[in-house]
Design a protein around this motif. Structure first.
Motif, PDB file in Angstrom:
ATOM      1  N   ALA A  46       0.836  -1.210   0.000  1.00  0.00           N
ATOM      2  CA  ALA A  46       0.000   0.000   0.000  1.00  0.00           C
ATOM      3  C   ALA A  46       0.869   1.258   0.000  1.00  0.00           C
ATOM      4  O   ALA A  46       0.581   2.234  -0.706  1.00  0.00           O
ATOM      5  CB  ALA A  46      -0.911  -0.012   1.218  1.00  0.00           C
ATOM      6  N   THR A  47       1.940   1.235   0.786  1.00  0.00           N
ATOM      7  CA  THR A  47       2.848   2.392   0.839  1.00  0.00           C
ATOM      8  C   THR A  47       3.498   2.623  -0.523  1.00  0.00           C
ATOM      9  O   THR A  47       3.591   3.760  -1.000  1.00  0.00           O
ATOM     10  CB  THR A  47       3.948   2.135   1.895  1.00  0.00           C
ATOM     11  OG1 THR A  47       3.326   1.780   3.117  1.00  0.00           O
ATOM     12  CG2 THR A  47       4.827   3.356   2.085  1.00  0.00           C
ATOM     13  N   ILE A  48       3.927   1.518  -1.131  1.00  0.00           N
ATOM     14  CA  ILE A  48       4.576   1.633  -2.446  1.00  0.00           C
ATOM     15  C   ILE A  48       3.601   2.207  -3.475  1.00  0.00           C
ATOM     16  O   ILE A  48       3.958   3.104  -4.250  1.00  0.00           O
ATOM     17  CB  ILE A  48       5.103   0.245  -2.895  1.00  0.00           C
ATOM     18  CG1 ILE A  48       6.310  -0.148  -2.031  1.00  0.00           C
ATOM     19  CG2 ILE A  48       5.474   0.250  -4.372  1.00  0.00           C
ATOM     20  CD1 ILE A  48       6.819  -1.547  -2.261  1.00  0.00           C
ATOM     21  N   ALA A  49       2.362   1.718  -3.444  1.00  0.00           N
ATOM     22  CA  ALA A  49       1.371   2.201  -4.421  1.00  0.00           C
ATOM     23  C   ALA A  49       1.118   3.696  -4.240  1.00  0.00           C
ATOM     24  O   ALA A  49       1.035   4.458  -5.208  1.00  0.00           O
ATOM     25  CB  ALA A  49       0.073   1.419  -4.265  1.00  0.00           C
ATOM     26  N   LYS A  50       1.018   4.134  -2.975  1.00  0.00           N
ATOM     27  CA  LYS A  50       0.759   5.555  -2.713  1.00  0.00           C
ATOM     28  C   LYS A  50       1.959   6.408  -3.140  1.00  0.00           C
ATOM     29  O   LYS A  50       1.795   7.475  -3.748  1.00  0.00           O
ATOM     30  CB  LYS A  50       0.468   5.733  -1.212  1.00  0.00           C
ATOM     31  CG  LYS A  50       0.144   7.159  -0.811  1.00  0.00           C
ATOM     32  CD  LYS A  50      -1.213   7.604  -1.349  1.00  0.00           C
ATOM     33  CE  LYS A  50      -1.488   9.055  -1.006  1.00  0.00           C
ATOM     34  NZ  LYS A  50      -2.573   9.618  -1.789  1.00  0.00           N
ATOM     35  N   ALA A  51       3.170   5.917  -2.824  1.00  0.00           N
ATOM     36  CA  ALA A  51       4.376   6.672  -3.195  1.00  0.00           C
ATOM     37  C   ALA A  51       4.478   6.807  -4.710  1.00  0.00           C
ATOM     38  O   ALA A  51       4.871   7.856  -5.232  1.00  0.00           O
ATOM     39  CB  ALA A  51       5.613   5.978  -2.630  1.00  0.00           C
ATOM     40  N   ALA A  52       4.100   5.738  -5.432  1.00  0.00           N
ATOM     41  CA  ALA A  52       4.156   5.777  -6.899  1.00  0.00           C
ATOM     42  C   ALA A  52       3.164   6.803  -7.438  1.00  0.00           C
ATOM     43  O   ALA A  52       3.462   7.548  -8.376  1.00  0.00           O
ATOM     44  CB  ALA A  52       3.862   4.395  -7.462  1.00  0.00           C
ATOM     45  N   GLU A  53       1.998   6.845  -6.811  1.00  0.00           N
ATOM     46  CA  GLU A  53       0.976   7.790  -7.258  1.00  0.00           C
ATOM     47  C   GLU A  53       1.435   9.230  -7.018  1.00  0.00           C
ATOM     48  O   GLU A  53       1.260  10.111  -7.857  1.00  0.00           O
ATOM     49  CB  GLU A  53      -0.296   7.486  -6.477  1.00  0.00           C
ATOM     50  CG  GLU A  53      -1.558   8.077  -7.052  1.00  0.00           C
ATOM     51  CD  GLU A  53      -2.706   7.880  -6.071  1.00  0.00           C
ATOM     52  OE1 GLU A  53      -2.901   6.742  -5.593  1.00  0.00           O
ATOM     53  OE2 GLU A  53      -3.383   8.883  -5.771  1.00  0.00           O
ATOM     54  N   LEU A  54       2.046   9.437  -5.854  1.00  0.00           N
ATOM     55  CA  LEU A  54       2.494  10.798  -5.510  1.00  0.00           C
ATOM     56  C   LEU A  54       3.620  11.291  -6.421  1.00  0.00           C
ATOM     57  O   LEU A  54       3.820  12.489  -6.589  1.00  0.00           O
ATOM     58  CB  LEU A  54       2.990  10.832  -4.061  1.00  0.00           C
ATOM     59  CG  LEU A  54       1.919  10.778  -2.970  1.00  0.00           C
ATOM     60  CD1 LEU A  54       2.577  10.633  -1.610  1.00  0.00           C
ATOM     61  CD2 LEU A  54       1.065  12.043  -3.016  1.00  0.00           C
ATOM     62  N   ALA A  55       4.361  10.343  -7.016  1.00  0.00           N
ATOM     63  CA  ALA A  55       5.536  10.720  -7.819  1.00  0.00           C
ATOM     64  C   ALA A  55       5.173  11.625  -8.983  1.00  0.00           C
ATOM     65  O   ALA A  55       5.962  12.475  -9.387  1.00  0.00           O
ATOM     66  CB  ALA A  55       6.247   9.468  -8.317  1.00  0.00           C
ATOM     67  N   THR A  56       3.990  11.439  -9.533  1.00  0.00           N
ATOM     68  CA  THR A  56       3.633  12.238 -10.713  1.00  0.00           C
ATOM     69  C   THR A  56       2.636  13.340 -10.385  1.00  0.00           C
ATOM     70  O   THR A  56       2.012  13.911 -11.279  1.00  0.00           O
ATOM     71  CB  THR A  56       3.049  11.336 -11.824  1.00  0.00           C
ATOM     72  OG1 THR A  56       1.971  10.598 -11.263  1.00  0.00           O
ATOM     73  CG2 THR A  56       4.095  10.394 -12.370  1.00  0.00           C
ATOM     74  N   GLU A  57       2.500  13.628  -9.106  1.00  0.00           N
ATOM     75  CA  GLU A  57       1.593  14.705  -8.692  1.00  0.00           C
ATOM     76  C   GLU A  57       2.010  16.025  -9.356  1.00  0.00           C
ATOM     77  O   GLU A  57       3.191  16.362  -9.358  1.00  0.00           O
ATOM     78  CB  GLU A  57       1.694  14.859  -7.172  1.00  0.00           C
ATOM     79  CG  GLU A  57       0.506  15.507  -6.539  1.00  0.00           C
ATOM     80  CD  GLU A  57       0.696  15.618  -5.033  1.00  0.00           C
ATOM     81  OE1 GLU A  57      -0.193  15.187  -4.316  1.00  0.00           O
ATOM     82  OE2 GLU A  57       1.758  16.123  -4.599  1.00  0.00           O
ATOM     83  N   GLY A  58       1.058  16.723  -9.894  1.00  0.00           N
ATOM     84  CA  GLY A  58       1.370  18.019 -10.515  1.00  0.00           C
ATOM     85  C   GLY A  58       1.796  17.921 -11.968  1.00  0.00           C
ATOM     86  O   GLY A  58       2.175  18.922 -12.574  1.00  0.00           O
ATOM     87  N   ALA A  59       1.746  16.708 -12.549  1.00  0.00           N
ATOM     88  CA  ALA A  59       2.149  16.563 -13.955  1.00  0.00           C
ATOM     89  C   ALA A  59       1.163  17.297 -14.850  1.00  0.00           C
ATOM     90  O   ALA A  59      -0.043  17.276 -14.609  1.00  0.00           O
ATOM     91  CB  ALA A  59       2.195  15.094 -14.337  1.00  0.00           C
ATOM     92  N   LYS A  60       1.707  17.981 -15.859  1.00  0.00           N
ATOM     93  CA  LYS A  60       0.854  18.685 -16.828  1.00  0.00           C
ATOM     94  C   LYS A  60       1.245  18.206 -18.218  1.00  0.00           C
ATOM     95  O   LYS A  60       2.104  18.795 -18.879  1.00  0.00           O
ATOM     96  CB  LYS A  60       1.088  20.205 -16.711  1.00  0.00           C
ATOM     97  CG  LYS A  60       0.361  20.825 -15.530  1.00  0.00           C
ATOM     98  CD  LYS A  60      -1.058  21.180 -15.916  1.00  0.00           C
ATOM     99  CE  LYS A  60      -1.819  21.804 -14.753  1.00  0.00           C
ATOM    100  NZ  LYS A  60      -3.238  21.976 -15.076  1.00  0.00           N
ATOM    101  N   PRO A  61       0.645  17.122 -18.682  1.00  0.00           N
ATOM    102  CA  PRO A  61       1.059  16.593 -19.983  1.00  0.00           C
ATOM    103  C   PRO A  61       0.687  17.511 -21.141  1.00  0.00           C
ATOM    104  O   PRO A  61      -0.248  18.307 -21.034  1.00  0.00           O
ATOM    105  CB  PRO A  61       0.337  15.256 -20.081  1.00  0.00           C
ATOM    106  CG  PRO A  61      -0.633  15.205 -18.976  1.00  0.00           C
ATOM    107  CD  PRO A  61      -0.382  16.332 -18.032  1.00  0.00           C
ATOM    108  N   LEU A  62       1.403  17.344 -22.247  1.00  0.00           N
ATOM    109  CA  LEU A  62       1.029  17.998 -23.504  1.00  0.00           C
ATOM    110  C   LEU A  62       0.072  17.042 -24.230  1.00  0.00           C
ATOM    111  O   LEU A  62      -0.525  16.177 -23.598  1.00  0.00           O
ATOM    112  CB  LEU A  62       2.284  18.283 -24.329  1.00  0.00           C
ATOM    113  CG  LEU A  62       3.259  19.304 -23.705  1.00  0.00           C
ATOM    114  CD1 LEU A  62       4.583  19.309 -24.439  1.00  0.00           C
ATOM    115  CD2 LEU A  62       2.650  20.699 -23.730  1.00  0.00           C
ATOM    116  N   ALA A  63      -0.023  17.161 -25.565  1.00  0.00           N
ATOM    117  CA  ALA A  63      -1.039  16.382 -26.274  1.00  0.00           C
ATOM    118  C   ALA A  63      -0.749  14.876 -26.282  1.00  0.00           C
ATOM    119  O   ALA A  63      -1.661  14.065 -26.194  1.00  0.00           O
ATOM    120  CB  ALA A  63      -1.171  16.899 -27.702  1.00  0.00           C
TER     121      ALA A  63
END
Lengths: 246, 323
Positions: free
Chosen positions: B284-301
């Motif tokens: 569960a900790t690993i899954a949450k940490a993985a999710e947090l890693a891309t927090e704030g991502a703003k992809p292009l197209a």
């Protein structure tokens, strides 16, 4: 005359000859109110009265947040161009993180996730409140264009213009994780120890660099995106317009 | 290719002096520079070859630190028993670089200071790209599969170096030599984003060279991993990569996670790092940490796939560290 020389001539232009500065406001203002007492406060009040009587800037940069994709090209270009002519590299236009703002469909169809940005800069106030209390001749009004600009060579970084600026950034800056170093539209540059604000790229051929190089503007101008207005554009500076600006 | 002057200094000071003139470029392995010169991406009048400078390719342990000379070849890093033992993530990153031929020619310094692989930057017809001193980024409304999720500013090209990601996770310091002598820069300050200067990827002046890379004792010999995802298994640049290192087991005292190919610089996953402190690496900790890693991502197209890809890499990396 190249770009750097042209800029140097703007910076060395004596305030009392042409450009409007605090000095000319105080003198003119005193005459206008017929003040006899010459205390500092009186000088300030006189200048404030005179500030309200200044000519409008001819133009101002107007932004449409519903077209902005937050690419920061305006900030970077502002910084790069001003640095290239020997001025502060602090961006005078800022992209604000405003999550509530939605993108217009025409842009969202290309970049759906890049909504929530609002470009904002100095609104070239019809009454330039930043100007009267500048203790040097740092803040000026360009006689030809009415641009309110800072002559950075004269700026002593006292911060009075920032205090007097009536316009706050409505949100956090999108860059640097939202860290703000100035609360108002006049920004402090710790690297050069001067204040900087939008001068509409005074002296630059082609006008403000942010407007010229905005990728959304270029996409609209080339017909790639359909829109009647641009993301960043120059509009006439009026009292009415001032109220509409972001 | 245009003609150029070739110089072979035998000391760092001599090299620095030679670099202070005109459009001088540093060459070591030449795996990036020659392509750049052929494509005319950087004006080059003089090439200063560092290979004749003795002692710059040493991999050694000094003052408790793992120290690697800038001229150490990527292949040597991958096979070095010392690097494998003291900095497993760096050895793995070195092994993930390109092909055996390129690893045998390319150096660590060159891998850190290489130019970006954005297909618009490398396209001879796109002369108005920001990185070519132009005023436009084609990726914003163009094909953006390779481009940044974070920190794009006018330019959206991503950092291409694999070793940089491992070194960022290992809190390395880069030693730079210039006319005024040597200075040390933390790896996170060494890489600079386009908001600071879109013409440069690293904080090196024209007359400065990388001479040494140092991994502090706090992080060397700690468990660390590097994982890379790319369409091809070899001779390809990362579409996503992660370097991760942890101190403390089973309860984590401190973690460093660095993401590659998602930002113009190695991108520290600071939210994940903070979340992991004081926790055990369970699923569960690993899954949450993985999710947090891309927090704030703003992809292009076209690059939103990098979010899931990067999260998957972080999850795998932490799972490996847990075992």
């Amino acid at each position: 005359m190249n770009e750097v020389q042209r800029q140097a001539s703007i910076d060395t232009q004596p305030a009392e000859t042409d450009a409007v500065s605090r000095r000319s406001l105080v003198t003119g203002g005193l005459a206008a109110v017929g003040a006899v007492a010459v205390g500092v406060a009186a000088l300030g009040r006189a200048a404030n009265v005179a500030a309200a009587q200044q000519p409008l800037a001819k133009q101002v940069v107007s932004a449409d947040p519903t077209l902005c994709v937050g690419c920061l090209a305006c900030e970077v270009n502002c910084s790069t161009w001003h640095a290239s002519v020997g001025r502060s590299a602090e961006p005078r236009i800022r992209i604000l993180a405003t999550p509530a703002v939605a993108l217009r469909t025409e842009v969202a169809s290309y970049l759906p996730t890049r909504a929530g940005f609002s470009p904002a800069t100095c609104k070239q106030c019809p009454t330039p409140w930043c100007l009267p209390n500048c203790p040097t001749d740092g803040l000026r009004i360009d006689p030809a264009t009415g641009n309110r600009y800072i002559n950075e060579a004269e700026c002593i970084a006292c911060g009075k213009c920032e205090v007097d600026c009536p316009v706050e950034w409505q949100g956090t800056w999108a860059r640097n994780g939202g860290a703000k170093i100035s609360s108002k539209r006049v920004v402090y540059d710790p690297a050069l120890n001067v204040y900087a604000k939008c001068d509409l790229c005074i002296g630059r051929e082609g006008g403000p660099v942010c407007v010229e190089r905005c990728p959304v503007n270029l996409a609209i101008q080339s017909g790639y995106i359909k829109s009647a207005n641009l993301c960043l554009e120059l509009v006439a500076s009026t009292e009415e317009q001032w109220k509409k600006l972001v | 290719m245009k003609s150029f002057e070739h110089m072979s200094p035998t000391s760092v000071q001599e090299a620095v002096k030679m670099l202070s003139v005109g459009n001088a470029r540093v060459i070591a392995g030449g795996t990036d520079l020659l392509g750049i010169m052929k494509d005319g991406l950087l004006p080059t009048d003089r090439v200063v070859d560092l290979k004749a400078i003795p002692g710059l390719d040493k991999i050694r342990e000094e003052s408790g630190e793992l120290r690697i000379g800038a001229l150490a070849r990527i292949g040597d890093l991958a096979s070095s028993a010392l690097v494998q033992q003291k900095a497993p993530a760096l050895a793995a990153a070195a092994f993930a670089v390109a092909s055996p031929q390129i690893r045998n020619a390319g150096t660590l310094g060159g891998n850190l200071a290489q130019k970006v692989r954005c297909w618009y930057y490398r396209d001879a017809d796109r002369a108005d790209c920001y990185k070519r001193n132009g005023s436009y980024c084609y990726a914003i409304f163009g094909q953006s599969e390779l481009h940044a999720l974070f920190d794009g500013a006018a330019c959206f090209a991503v950092t291409p170096s694999d070793t940089a990601i491992a070194l960022s996770a290992l809190a390395a310091r880069i030693v730079v030599a210039g006319p005024k002598g040597e200075r040390e820069v933390g790896v996170d300050d060494f890489f600079i984003g386009p908001a600071v200067d879109y013409m440069r990827e690293v904080a090196l002046a024209a007359d400065e060279i990388i001479v040494d890379v140092r991994i502090p004792s706090t992080w060397s010999a700690q468990p660390s991993v590097f994982l890379k995802a790319a369409p091809r298994k070899a001779i390809d640049f990362a579409r996503g990569s992660v370097g991760a290192a942890v101190i403390g087991s089973p309860v984590i005292q401190k973690a460093r996670i660095s993401l590659g190919a998602v930002a113009p610089t190695p991108k520290r996953a600071t939210a994940s790092e903070a979340f992991l402190e004081g926790k055990r690496l369970d699923a569960a900790t690993i899954a949450k940490a993985a999710e947090l890693a891309t927090e704030g991502a703003k992809p292009l197209a076209n690059n939103a796939y990098k979010i899931r890809l990067t999260q998957g890499l972080v999850r795998q990396a932490l799972t490996r560290l847990a075992s």
